[in-house]
Write a protein that holds these residues in place. Structure first.
Motif, PDB file in Angstrom:
ATOM      1  N   LEU A 107      25.001 -28.283  -9.982  1.00 48.31           N
ATOM      2  CA  LEU A 107      26.162 -27.380  -9.970  1.00 48.31           C
ATOM      3  C   LEU A 107      27.391 -28.115 -10.486  1.00 48.31           C
ATOM      4  O   LEU A 107      28.235 -27.545 -11.184  1.00 48.31           O
ATOM      5  CB  LEU A 107      26.379 -26.871  -8.540  1.00 48.31           C
ATOM      6  CG  LEU A 107      27.557 -25.927  -8.310  1.00 48.31           C
ATOM      7  CD1 LEU A 107      27.319 -24.597  -9.021  1.00 48.31           C
ATOM      8  CD2 LEU A 107      27.769 -25.691  -6.815  1.00 48.31           C
ATOM      9  N   GLN A 108      27.485 -29.389 -10.158  1.00 49.20           N
ATOM     10  CA  GLN A 108      28.643 -30.191 -10.567  1.00 49.20           C
ATOM     11  C   GLN A 108      28.816 -30.222 -12.079  1.00 49.20           C
ATOM     12  O   GLN A 108      29.937 -30.281 -12.590  1.00 49.20           O
ATOM     13  CB  GLN A 108      28.491 -31.614 -10.003  1.00 49.20           C
ATOM     14  CG  GLN A 108      29.716 -32.484 -10.113  1.00 49.20           C
ATOM     15  CD  GLN A 108      29.727 -33.345 -11.371  1.00 49.20           C
ATOM     16  OE1 GLN A 108      28.836 -33.258 -12.206  1.00 49.20           O
ATOM     17  NE2 GLN A 108      30.752 -34.165 -11.497  1.00 49.20           N
ATOM     18  N   SER A 109      27.694 -30.164 -12.808  1.00 51.88           N
ATOM     19  CA  SER A 109      27.776 -30.226 -14.273  1.00 51.88           C
ATOM     20  C   SER A 109      28.446 -28.990 -14.867  1.00 51.88           C
ATOM     21  O   SER A 109      28.895 -29.002 -16.018  1.00 51.88           O
ATOM     22  CB  SER A 109      26.381 -30.399 -14.868  1.00 51.88           C
ATOM     23  OG  SER A 109      25.584 -29.240 -14.650  1.00 51.88           O
ATOM     24  N   LEU A 110      28.513 -27.890 -14.095  1.00 56.03           N
ATOM     25  CA  LEU A 110      29.178 -26.660 -14.549  1.00 56.03           C
ATOM     26  C   LEU A 110      30.647 -26.606 -14.150  1.00 56.03           C
ATOM     27  O   LEU A 110      31.374 -25.712 -14.589  1.00 56.03           O
ATOM     28  CB  LEU A 110      28.468 -25.430 -13.958  1.00 56.03           C
ATOM     29  CG  LEU A 110      26.978 -25.268 -14.256  1.00 56.03           C
ATOM     30  CD1 LEU A 110      26.432 -24.064 -13.492  1.00 56.03           C
ATOM     31  CD2 LEU A 110      26.739 -25.118 -15.740  1.00 56.03           C
ATOM     32  N   ASP A 111      31.059 -27.542 -13.341  1.00 54.53           N
ATOM     33  CA  ASP A 111      32.411 -27.522 -12.758  1.00 54.53           C
ATOM     34  C   ASP A 111      33.439 -28.024 -13.768  1.00 54.53           C
ATOM     35  O   ASP A 111      33.443 -29.199 -14.132  1.00 54.53           O
ATOM     36  CB  ASP A 111      32.425 -28.384 -11.500  1.00 54.53           C
ATOM     37  CG  ASP A 111      33.807 -28.469 -10.865  1.00 54.53           C
ATOM     38  OD1 ASP A 111      34.620 -27.555 -11.092  1.00 54.53           O
ATOM     39  OD2 ASP A 111      34.058 -29.466 -10.149  1.00 54.53           O
ATOM     40  N   GLU A 112      34.329 -27.143 -14.202  1.00 48.79           N
ATOM     41  CA  GLU A 112      35.376 -27.521 -15.159  1.00 48.79           C
ATOM     42  C   GLU A 112      36.741 -27.640 -14.501  1.00 48.79           C
ATOM     43  O   GLU A 112      37.732 -27.936 -15.164  1.00 48.79           O
ATOM     44  CB  GLU A 112      35.439 -26.476 -16.283  1.00 48.79           C
ATOM     45  CG  GLU A 112      34.144 -26.383 -17.094  1.00 48.79           C
ATOM     46  CD  GLU A 112      34.205 -25.305 -18.165  1.00 48.79           C
ATOM     47  OE1 GLU A 112      35.174 -24.502 -18.140  1.00 48.79           O
ATOM     48  OE2 GLU A 112      33.298 -25.263 -19.024  1.00 48.79           O
ATOM     49  N   ARG A 113      36.798 -27.448 -13.171  1.00 47.76           N
ATOM     50  CA  ARG A 113      38.090 -27.423 -12.484  1.00 47.76           C
ATOM     51  C   ARG A 113      38.238 -28.507 -11.433  1.00 47.76           C
ATOM     52  O   ARG A 113      39.266 -28.608 -10.780  1.00 47.76           O
ATOM     53  CB  ARG A 113      38.295 -26.052 -11.826  1.00 47.76           C
ATOM     54  CG  ARG A 113      38.448 -24.919 -12.838  1.00 47.76           C
ATOM     55  CD  ARG A 113      38.253 -23.590 -12.174  1.00 47.76           C
ATOM     56  NE  ARG A 113      38.634 -22.471 -13.024  1.00 47.76           N
ATOM     57  CZ  ARG A 113      38.083 -21.268 -12.973  1.00 47.76           C
ATOM     58  NH1 ARG A 113      37.085 -21.048 -12.113  1.00 47.76           N
ATOM     59  NH2 ARG A 113      38.489 -20.304 -13.762  1.00 47.76           N
ATOM     60  N   GLY A 114      37.185 -29.294 -11.208  1.00 52.29           N
ATOM     61  CA  GLY A 114      37.277 -30.362 -10.211  1.00 52.29           C
ATOM     62  C   GLY A 114      37.233 -29.851  -8.791  1.00 52.29           C
ATOM     63  O   GLY A 114      38.047 -30.249  -7.951  1.00 52.29           O
ATOM     64  N   ILE A 115      36.243 -28.976  -8.485  1.00 52.28           N
ATOM     65  CA  ILE A 115      36.163 -28.423  -7.131  1.00 52.28           C
ATOM     66  C   ILE A 115      34.811 -28.690  -6.482  1.00 52.28           C
ATOM     67  O   ILE A 115      34.569 -28.233  -5.367  1.00 52.28           O
ATOM     68  CB  ILE A 115      36.434 -26.899  -7.133  1.00 52.28           C
ATOM     69  CG1 ILE A 115      35.484 -26.164  -8.080  1.00 52.28           C
ATOM     70  CG2 ILE A 115      37.890 -26.611  -7.505  1.00 52.28           C
ATOM     71  CD1 ILE A 115      35.606 -24.647  -8.026  1.00 52.28           C
ATOM     72  N   VAL A 116      33.915 -29.440  -7.163  1.00 49.80           N
ATOM     73  CA  VAL A 116      32.592 -29.731  -6.607  1.00 49.80           C
ATOM     74  C   VAL A 116      32.491 -31.209  -6.244  1.00 49.80           C
ATOM     75  O   VAL A 116      32.747 -32.086  -7.076  1.00 49.80           O
ATOM     76  CB  VAL A 116      31.466 -29.363  -7.594  1.00 49.80           C
ATOM     77  CG1 VAL A 116      30.104 -29.770  -7.022  1.00 49.80           C
ATOM     78  CG2 VAL A 116      31.484 -27.869  -7.898  1.00 49.80           C
ATOM     79  N   ALA A 117      32.132 -31.480  -4.995  1.00 49.13           N
ATOM     80  CA  ALA A 117      31.815 -32.834  -4.534  1.00 49.13           C
ATOM     81  C   ALA A 117      30.294 -32.933  -4.461  1.00 49.13           C
ATOM     82  O   ALA A 117      29.659 -32.234  -3.682  1.00 49.13           O
ATOM     83  CB  ALA A 117      32.440 -33.102  -3.176  1.00 49.13           C
TER      84      ALA A 117
END
Length: 477
Positions: free
Chosen positions: A303-313
């Protein structure tokens, strides 16, 4: 008079002797002042080396169970009277808090060696027989040399640069995680990573959304920080995003291999989850606990690889790929919370032990981890296939499997009513460890089933264990 000691076999002779002598002293069978036989005499009596006896005497002397008198021999020491502390926790001002922790459920606790079963389908455990001892021993020797050349200062809380670099490279290759070395924080297992993230995001009354069913230790951890834990149901596509309530500031998910049911989160649901979290101003914790083991279909990116806003740890662990005893995990953190988590890590334990960090860095850098994962992948795939084959044939009157393409556990659902506690009790009597599905549910109605881990049970033992399960099912249903 000969000292009564019984040695069984030829393994761990010093340990056997130590335990028996200590037990005899603590129980009073060897009274204070009793003289023990000379080490040479006892060694002859037990048919062990004199060094084994001498080392055992030395250890018990160091622990004050024995005392040596020069020219006379070795004697049992007088044991100090045990102090009975009579105060109850209920008399303390913090009694309510103590009672809360005393009553904390003990989910997913692995048994001690002496309490383990011959055929155990426990989840979250790996087979020690697959561990690459020679490679790890060599990497540990390297770690000792690194520590020997250091100045003896405390290390950095975020982890050794060599290990952070190795982790960043490994998960970029194996899981498509988008990160740099400086985004990595090394932790004592994934559980500490969850604890640190929760510490910096939550305060009493904060709302945290979790999957239901889900991972109980995460739910209990967030609750212990005073958070209001909200259960969000899952379906065949994963977490039902539209049921995440307003006011949520942290969302805990297992999108690559939902725990415990096993299905991956769909692409559409992942996109919706990222949008909902951004709308709420929430951080998503992605627990990617065992998805390096995938058996069918295309690998799913994190899921982190889809995160473009910096909201996934992103949280990962080496407990599933190697051994739980190593207690090494890591978090890939967005810039918004990175420094806060590092400060929390420094405050709680300064840093993770550098010995396993140095060893793991070399282990990954030399390709040992990837080779080990490939080797275990083939083994776990065979075990999974054997389970599925049995469920599809002679176990099919009672059980069906929830399809899962990753990890090393699966869920089996009962097709017919069954007294599950009785089934589990009868299985334990024939050395088969079974684990119910219902403890993983929080608010949603639980489904009647079993969580079947196949990481720790040997491949050749699976059919024997399932034969015994089938025989019990024939008796009770």
């Amino acid at each position: 008079m000969e000292l009564h000691v019984v040695i069984n076999g030829r393994k761990d002779l010093a340990g056997q002797l130590y335990q028996q002598l200590r037990s005899a002293i603590e129980s009073g069978r060897l009274a204070a002042g009793t003289q023990l036989p000379p080490s040479r005499l006892l060694a002859e009596q037990l048919s062990v080396s004199r060094k084994t006896v001498s080392d055992t005497y030395a250890q018990l002397t160091y622990e004050n169970f024995l005392t040596g008198v020069i020219g006379k021999g070795t004697y049992v020491n007088a044991r100090p009277a045990q102090i009975v502390r009579k105060q109850s926790h209920t008399q303390l001002a913090s009694s309510a808090v103590i009672e809360y922790w005393r009553n904390m459920p003990d989910f997913l606790r692995h048994p001690a060696l002496e309490g383990s079963l011959r055929y155990d389908f426990i989840g979250g455990a790996t087979s020690k027989g697959q561990f690459p001892h020679d490679d790890w021993r060599r990497c540990t020797a390297h770690a000792l040399r690194q520590i020997g050349g250091s100045k003896g200062f405390y290390s950095v809380p975020e982890g050794l640069p060599a290990l952070r670099n190795a982790i960043a490279r490994h998960i970029a290759f194996s899981r498509g995680v988008n990160c740099q070395d400086e985004d990595v924080v090394v932790c004592n297992g994934a559980q500490q990573a969850l604890d640190l993230i929760s510490r910096v995001l939550n305060q009493p009354g904060s709302r945290v959304a979790i999957e239901d069913p889900g991972y109980p230790p995460a739910r209990l951890l967030f609750s212990s920080h005073g958070a209001e834990v909200v259960a969000v149901p899952v379906d065949e596509q994963g977490l039902v995003v539209e049921k995440i309530p307003d006011g949520t500031r942290m969302i805990y998910v297992t999108p690559s291999h939902q725990f415990p049911l096993g299905m991956p989160m769909s692409q559409a649901r992942r996109v919706a989850l990222l949008e909902r979290a951004y709308e709420l101003g929430a951080i998503i914790i992605e627990d990617d606990y065992d998805s390096e083991f995938r058996y069918e279909g295309r690998p799913t990116d994190s899921l982190q690889s889809l995160d473009e806003r910096g909201i996934v740890a992103y949280v990962g662990t080496f407990s599933k790929t190697l051994l739980p005893e190593l207690r090494l995990g890591y978090a890939i953190l967005p810039p918004a919370i990175l420094e806060a988590v590092i400060r929390a890590k420094q405050l709680t334990d300064r840093h993770t032990s550098t010995l396993p960090q140095w060893a793991m860095a070399k282990f990954i850098a030399e390709g040992c981890l990837l080779r080990h994962i490939r080797r275990c992948h083939a083994i776990y795939a065979g075990r999974r296939e054997r389970l599925l084959a049995r469920v599809a044939t002679d176990l099919s009157p009672w059980l069906e499997a929830i399809p899962t393409d990753a990890g090393f556990h699966m869920v089996l659902l009962f097709k017919v009513p069954v007294d599950l506690p009785l089934l589990i009790e009868l299985a334990r009597k024939v050395e088969v460890g079974l684990y119910p599905l219902d403890p993983f549910y929080f608010r949603e109605p639980s489904r009647l089933g079993l969580l079947m881990g196949f990481g720790a049970i040997e491949t050749l033992d699976i059919d024997t264990a399932l034969d015994r399960l089938r025989d019990i099912l024939q008796q009770v249903i």
